[in-house]
Write a protein that holds these residues in place. Structure first.
Motif, short mmCIF file in Angstrom:
data_model
loop_
_atom_site.label_atom_id
_atom_site.label_comp_id
_atom_site.label_asym_id
_atom_site.label_seq_id
_atom_site.Cartn_x
_atom_site.Cartn_y
_atom_site.Cartn_z
N SER A 1 50.19 40.73 33.46
CA SER A 1 50.75 40.45 32.14
C SER A 1 49.70 39.92 31.17
N VAL A 2 48.54 39.52 31.68
CA VAL A 2 47.48 38.95 30.84
C VAL A 2 46.47 40.02 30.44
N LEU A 3 46.17 40.93 31.36
CA LEU A 3 45.16 41.95 31.10
C LEU A 3 45.67 43.02 30.13
N ASP A 4 44.78 43.50 29.29
CA ASP A 4 45.11 44.60 28.38
C ASP A 4 45.00 45.92 29.12
N TYR A 5 45.62 46.94 28.55
CA TYR A 5 45.55 48.27 29.15
C TYR A 5 44.08 48.71 29.21
N GLY A 6 43.64 49.15 30.37
CA GLY A 6 42.28 49.63 30.53
C GLY A 6 41.25 48.55 30.77
N GLU A 7 41.63 47.30 30.68
CA GLU A 7 40.69 46.20 30.92
C GLU A 7 40.38 46.12 32.41
N GLN A 8 39.11 46.03 32.74
CA GLN A 8 38.67 46.06 34.13
C GLN A 8 38.14 44.70 34.58
N ILE A 9 38.55 44.28 35.77
CA ILE A 9 38.04 43.04 36.36
C ILE A 9 36.65 43.31 36.91
N ARG A 10 35.69 42.49 36.53
CA ARG A 10 34.31 42.62 37.00
C ARG A 10 33.97 41.57 38.06
N ALA A 11 34.51 40.34 37.92
CA ALA A 11 34.21 39.26 38.86
C ALA A 11 35.32 38.23 38.79
N LEU A 12 35.48 37.47 39.88
CA LEU A 12 36.41 36.37 39.84
C LEU A 12 36.07 35.33 40.89
N THR A 13 36.50 34.13 40.61
CA THR A 13 36.32 33.01 41.52
C THR A 13 37.40 31.98 41.18
N SER A 14 37.45 30.93 41.97
CA SER A 14 38.43 29.88 41.67
C SER A 14 37.79 28.53 41.82
N GLY A 15 38.43 27.52 41.23
CA GLY A 15 37.92 26.17 41.28
C GLY A 15 38.96 25.21 40.73
N MET A 16 38.51 24.02 40.43
CA MET A 16 39.42 22.97 40.01
C MET A 16 39.06 22.44 38.62
N VAL A 17 40.10 22.10 37.86
CA VAL A 17 39.95 21.41 36.58
C VAL A 17 41.06 20.35 36.55
N ASN A 18 40.67 19.10 36.44
CA ASN A 18 41.63 17.99 36.38
C ASN A 18 42.64 18.03 37.53
N GLY A 19 42.17 18.31 38.73
CA GLY A 19 43.04 18.32 39.91
C GLY A 19 43.93 19.54 40.04
N LYS A 20 43.75 20.53 39.19
CA LYS A 20 44.56 21.76 39.25
C LYS A 20 43.66 22.93 39.62
N THR A 21 44.20 23.87 40.40
CA THR A 21 43.45 25.05 40.79
C THR A 21 43.52 26.08 39.67
N TRP A 22 42.36 26.63 39.30
CA TRP A 22 42.27 27.63 38.25
C TRP A 22 41.60 28.88 38.80
N LEU A 23 41.98 30.02 38.29
CA LEU A 23 41.33 31.30 38.60
C LEU A 23 40.45 31.67 37.41
N ALA A 24 39.19 31.97 37.68
CA ALA A 24 38.27 32.43 36.63
C ALA A 24 38.06 33.92 36.82
N VAL A 25 38.27 34.69 35.76
CA VAL A 25 38.15 36.14 35.82
C VAL A 25 37.23 36.63 34.72
N CYS A 26 36.24 37.41 35.09
CA CYS A 26 35.40 38.08 34.10
C CYS A 26 35.86 39.53 34.05
N THR A 27 36.27 39.98 32.88
CA THR A 27 36.63 41.38 32.70
C THR A 27 35.53 42.05 31.88
#
Length: 177
Positions: free
Chosen positions: A31-57
């Motif tokens: 629901s976040v990605l645009d049509y045709g947008e391609q994922i190039r890299a991703l990782t995860s980590g923490m910000v203020n005690g919450k788990t976040w997903l980092a995605v490079c498209t």
């Protein structure tokens, strides 16, 4: 929008993914990605005690957190506006910081082995995007100048009486398509 299966295929194709505790965020990606947008890299980590997903498209950096009970937090930075991506690490974990000239976002507790591939892929994607933007439109072919020259020659031949008006119009129509 891509389907969840397409998103999962793109994630599986990236060998250095670190997606610890981010299944809700991954389910949000279609629901976040645009049509045709391609994922190039991703990782995860923490910000203020919450788990976040980092995605490079191929267009932007996305940082996504889905809460336990409510909503989605999302930060996005278009790659053409990112001014720096920095990283640091210790024995097992580290951090990735991104600055776009106005906003900064730092992801902590990122698995060390996923940091350099994420940063390198992001930098390469930023470079490729900037290269494509600086190229600009392709230069106009010399054919336009050639058509104008040929039209001038045809007009000259008509003026001198070598071509009739009908022949001139027919040749002109051929040249102009």
């Amino acid at each position: 929008m891509p389907t969840l299966a397409e998103v999962r295929r793109q994630i599986e194709a990236y060998p250095d993914r670190y997606i610890f505790w981010t299944q809700k965020e991954i389910r949000t990606l279609p629901s976040v990605l645009d049509y045709g947008e391609q994922i190039r890299a991703l990782t995860s980590g923490m910000v203020n005690g919450k788990t976040w997903l980092a995605v490079c498209t191929d267009r932007r950096l996305l940082f996504i957190n889905c809460g336990w009970l409510y909503g989605v937090e999302q930060v996005q930075m278009p790659l053409d506006r990112v001014q720096s991506i920095d990283h640091q690490f210790t024995f097992f974990f580290g951090s990735v910081s991104v600055f776009d000239g106005i906003n900064a976002f730092t992801l902590n507790m990122v698995l060390k082995s996923s940091i350099l591939p994420f940063v390198k892929t992001t930098e390469e994607t930023m470079f490729a995007l900037r290269q494509s933007q600086t190229r600009g439109p392709a230069p106009a072919p010399a054919a336009h100048a050639d058509v104008a020259t040929q039209l001038a020659k045809l007009a000259d031949l008509k003026e001198k009486g070598y071509l009739t008006d009908e022949e001139f119009q027919a040749q002109k129509k051929k040249l102009l398509g």
